[in-house]
Design an enzyme around this catalytic site. Structure first.
Site, PDB file in Angstrom:
ATOM      1  N   HIS A   1       0.822  -1.220   0.000  1.00 42.10           N
ATOM      2  CA  HIS A   1       0.000   0.000   0.000  1.00 42.10           C
ATOM      3  C   HIS A   1       0.854   1.268   0.000  1.00 42.10           C
ATOM      4  O   HIS A   1       0.358   2.335  -0.313  1.00 42.10           O
ATOM      5  CB  HIS A   1      -0.929   0.009   1.227  1.00 42.10           C
ATOM      6  CG  HIS A   1      -2.010  -1.032   1.138  1.00 42.10           C
ATOM      7  ND1 HIS A   1      -3.320  -0.727   0.854  1.00 42.10           N
ATOM      8  CD2 HIS A   1      -1.965  -2.379   1.258  1.00 42.10           C
ATOM      9  CE1 HIS A   1      -4.034  -1.826   0.823  1.00 42.10           C
ATOM     10  NE2 HIS A   1      -3.236  -2.855   1.070  1.00 42.10           N
TER      11      HIS A   1
ATOM     12  N   ASP B   1       3.446   9.652  -0.477  1.00 41.40           N
ATOM     13  CA  ASP B   1       2.290   8.861  -0.058  1.00 41.40           C
ATOM     14  C   ASP B   1       2.027   7.809  -1.128  1.00 41.40           C
ATOM     15  O   ASP B   1       2.044   8.131  -2.319  1.00 41.40           O
ATOM     16  CB  ASP B   1       1.065   9.794   0.063  1.00 41.40           C
ATOM     17  CG  ASP B   1       0.087   9.319   1.126  1.00 41.40           C
ATOM     18  OD1 ASP B   1      -0.019   8.099   1.319  1.00 41.40           O
ATOM     19  OD2 ASP B   1      -0.579  10.174   1.739  1.00 41.40           O
TER      20      ASP B   1
HETATM   21  P1  ADP Z   1      -2.871   6.432   5.251  1.00 36.45           P
HETATM   22  O1  ADP Z   1      -3.217   5.070   4.742  1.00 36.45           O
HETATM   23  O2  ADP Z   1      -1.418   6.755   5.181  1.00 36.45           O
HETATM   24  O3  ADP Z   1      -3.406   6.715   6.598  1.00 36.45           O
HETATM   25  P2  ADP Z   1      -4.889   7.500   3.386  1.00 36.45           P
HETATM   26  O4  ADP Z   1      -5.207   8.915   3.044  1.00 36.45           O
HETATM   27  O5  ADP Z   1      -4.728   6.610   2.211  1.00 36.45           O
HETATM   28  O6  ADP Z   1      -3.571   7.529   4.305  1.00 36.45           O
HETATM   29  O7  ADP Z   1      -6.027   6.887   4.283  1.00 36.45           O
HETATM   30  C1  ADP Z   1      -6.435   7.505   5.459  1.00 36.45           C
HETATM   31  C2  ADP Z   1      -7.787   6.926   5.845  1.00 36.45           C
HETATM   32  O8  ADP Z   1      -7.999   7.227   7.222  1.00 36.45           O
HETATM   33  C3  ADP Z   1      -8.936   7.530   5.054  1.00 36.45           C
HETATM   34  O9  ADP Z   1      -9.867   6.537   4.732  1.00 36.45           O
HETATM   35  C4  ADP Z   1      -9.526   8.550   6.023  1.00 36.45           C
HETATM   36  O10 ADP Z   1     -10.907   8.742   5.884  1.00 36.45           O
HETATM   37  C5  ADP Z   1      -9.224   7.915   7.365  1.00 36.45           C
HETATM   38  N1  ADP Z   1      -9.060   8.976   8.380  1.00 36.45           N
HETATM   39  C6  ADP Z   1      -8.255  10.032   8.350  1.00 36.45           C
HETATM   40  N2  ADP Z   1      -8.421  10.810   9.433  1.00 36.45           N
HETATM   41  C7  ADP Z   1      -9.358  10.222  10.165  1.00 36.45           C
HETATM   42  C8  ADP Z   1      -9.982  10.553  11.408  1.00 36.45           C
HETATM   43  N3  ADP Z   1      -9.658  11.639  12.108  1.00 36.45           N
HETATM   44  N4  ADP Z   1     -10.923   9.704  11.857  1.00 36.45           N
HETATM   45  C9  ADP Z   1     -11.251   8.598  11.163  1.00 36.45           C
HETATM   46  N5  ADP Z   1     -10.697   8.245   9.990  1.00 36.45           N
HETATM   47  C10 ADP Z   1      -9.762   9.049   9.494  1.00 36.45           C
HETATM   48  O1  F6P Z   2      -1.536   2.693   4.450  1.00 33.77           O
HETATM   49  C1  F6P Z   2      -0.440   2.503   5.231  1.00 33.77           C
HETATM   50  C2  F6P Z   2      -0.751   1.975   6.621  1.00 33.77           C
HETATM   51  O2  F6P Z   2       0.386   1.525   7.257  1.00 33.77           O
HETATM   52  C3  F6P Z   2      -1.745   0.843   6.620  1.00 33.77           C
HETATM   53  O3  F6P Z   2      -1.157  -0.415   6.449  1.00 33.77           O
HETATM   54  C4  F6P Z   2      -2.400   1.047   7.941  1.00 33.77           C
HETATM   55  O4  F6P Z   2      -3.689   0.548   7.961  1.00 33.77           O
HETATM   56  C5  F6P Z   2      -2.402   2.555   8.117  1.00 33.77           C
HETATM   57  O5  F6P Z   2      -1.288   3.001   7.440  1.00 33.77           O
HETATM   58  C6  F6P Z   2      -2.472   3.007   9.563  1.00 33.77           C
HETATM   59  O6  F6P Z   2      -1.338   2.616  10.274  1.00 33.77           O
HETATM   60  P1  F6P Z   2      -1.344   1.786  11.637  1.00 33.77           P
HETATM   61  O7  F6P Z   2      -1.937   0.457  11.370  1.00 33.77           O
HETATM   62  O8  F6P Z   2       0.104   1.732  12.008  1.00 33.77           O
HETATM   63  O9  F6P Z   2      -2.169   2.575  12.599  1.00 33.77           O
END
Ligand code: ADP
Ligand code: F6P
Length: 467
Positions: A163, A371
């Site tokens: 991912h 990212d």
């Molecule tokens: P990463 O996988 O690095 O966290 P992404 O942008 O791909 O980054 O995914 C983040 C996910 O976490 C999204 O589905 C978003 O809606 C969720 N997210 C981000 N901030 C919050 C929050 N404050 N509460 C709940 N979900 C959140």
């Molecule tokens: O998308 C990257 C990632 O490491 C996912 O594998 C994971 O669900 C998310 O970020 C949040 O990280 P963590 O599981 O360390 O809270």
């Protein structure tokens, strides 16, 4: 009785609430992070087993099914949690795979924990996979699992999906255990990435480190063909549309707009509190625009949602301190009574409240330094009920390759970021509408179901090609 499945997903975290209800029932918990959201849509109604860590340490207890999904918990001791998750996964691989925007730490003890825990995950997957099953391993936490599983269960079809970005060869070469990590991942029949460049990097490294040959999409290693390719992950657009129409979400968006100031332009950012997300660069740009008088708190406000993440890891704690100091400074310097420059929310939100926030924003600011994808950018587009709203998006997010109608920006260039924010704030409604329509069309035809279909079809075909 041992229950086996024809589809097994292996991912670090199980998607369940920490608190099992008194009646023993479990519910999906969408922990903040891209992976949980992506798999939620696919597994909600498919018979499968998810192998993963249930949170906490010590003995794993049996967990009830969530609908058609069986849960197979993998226990971690406190020491393993520190070495495998906080250490090797999140202090070595995570920073290294994100362009080393934070210095990766190499610790030999962490590697031992990572290897031992990967073996435990592989054994659990081997146990619950029925003969000839498909096993889909997720992300950098479990990069050794494909090869370990192949040794245990040569009959199963193995997919691996990363991912996060896969780094350029010169960075990967810094890893003390680079050979094992590469070989581990290439134990899969199909290795999927967010971007084609990652497959190219892996093919180059496989040739250099393992003596493999072949091409970017088919690496020949020993007597096997390992397929590789780009499968950009996405979101559940239909789920978001259903949410958009919910009266609660519509009312909440109106309320937020009222609370923030009906006449104000709202800049919104939503991130896990992670140093890869470029939060500090964004705050610098916003603060300088206020300092230069190019925006004013009486007509512009920023909302920064930064949900706590990996708080046991030192670099994350340091980042939180710096961000909170900076938000305090900006509010202290530029805010007025009842009129802060930034609303800072260090808390999780449920899906409906996130949708309402997305609907309230005039400009969504997504500026990661690196990212794999960034699903927040896609969620913003899917959440809009009309063609208004601007997306400012980092060139270094995987999503930029697909959402090229966003206002693309290099977040390292603070002056460029400032100009782009102003451009997005000043954009004509017709310009925004053209951009939004194009982005919406793209995510509608490239949603999470299309992603899973493309990946699983390629996985099914990949094994047929093994000589
Ligand atoms: P990463 O996988 O690095 O966290 P992404 O942008 O791909 O980054 O995914 C983040 C996910 O976490 C999204 O589905 C978003 O809606 C969720 N997210 C981000 N901030 C919050 C929050 N404050 N509460 C709940 N979900 C959140
Ligand atoms: O998308 C990257 C990632 O490491 C996912 O594998 C994971 O669900 C998310 O970020 C949040 O990280 P963590 O599981 O360390 O809270």
């Amino acid at each position: 009785m041992l229950r086996q499945s024809s589809l097994v997903v292996v991912a670090n975290r199980l998607p369940l609430d920490d608190n099992v209800a008194p009646d023993g029932a479990c519910e999906w918990r969408r922990s903040p992070g891209g992976l949980a959201g992506a798999l939620h849509a696919i597994l909600e109604q498919t018979p499968a087993t998810w192998v993963g860590w249930a949170g906490g340490t010590g003995q794993a207890r049996d967990l009830p099914d969530i609908g058609t999904l069986r849960l197979r918990p993998v226990p971690l001791s406190e020491e393993e949690l520190r070495g495998y998750y906080e250490g090797f996964a999140n202090s070595t691989l995570w920073p290294l795979y994100h362009d080393a925007v934070e210095q990766p730490v190499f610790d030999r003890e962490w590697w031992l924990a990572y290897r031992a825990v990967n073996r435990r995950f592989a054994e659990a997957a081997a146990e619950v996979a029925e003969p000839g099953a498909t096993v889909w391993v997720q992300d950098y936490h479990l990069q050794l699992v494909p090869q370990l599983l192949r040794e245990l269960r040569p009959d199963v079809r193995i997919g691996f999906f990363l991912h996060v970005p896969f780094p350029p060869p010169e960075l990967f070469m810094q890893l003390p255990r680079r050979v094992e990590l590469l070989r581990g991942m290439l134990g899969a029949d199909l290795v999927g990435f967010q971007r084609p460049q990652a497959a190219h990097n892996v093919a180059q490294l496989a040739a250099k480190l393992l003596g493999a040959h072949g091409a970017d999409d088919a690496i020949i290693l020993d007597d096997r063909v390992v397929r590789t390719g780009a499968f950009p992950v996405s979101i559940d657009v239909a789920e978001m549309r259903t949410l958009n129409a919910r009266p609660y979400v519509v009312n909440q968006a109106h309320q937020l707009r009222h609370d923030l100031g009906a006449h104000k332009r709202v800049l919104l950012s939503v991130d896990r509190l992670d140093y890869t997300k470029g939060i500090e660069h964004r705050l610098t740009a916003y603060s300088e625009l206020l300092r230069d008088g190019r925006i004013k708190v009486r007509d512009t406000v920023m909302v920064q949602v930064a949900v706590p993440s990996r708080e046991q890891v030192e670099s994350y704690r340091g980042l939180r301190d710096r961000i909170e100091r900076e938000v305090g400074r900006i509010n202290g310097e530029y805010g007025r009574v009842g009129e802060p420059a930034i609303h800072y929310l260090n808390q999780p939100f449920d899906r409906a409240d996130l949708a309402a926030l997305y609907q309230t924003a005039d400009v969504m600011v997504v500026t990661p330094l690196r990212d794999g994808m960034n699903l927040v950018a896609k969620e913003f587009v899917a959440a809009r009920r009309d063609d208004s709203g601007a997306l400012v998006l980092s060139e270094f997010a995987g999503a930029a390759a697909e959402l090229s109608d966003a206002f693309l920006v290099n977040p390292h260039d603070v002056d460029g970021l400032k100009e782009t924010l102003l451009q997005a704030l000043a954009a004509a409604p017709e310009d925004l509408a053209t951009r939004m329509k194009a982005m919406r069309d793209h995510i509608t035809s490239h949603d999470i179901h299309a992603w899973a279909r493309a990946y699983l079809t390629a996985l099914e075909q990949s094994q047929a090609l093994v000589p």
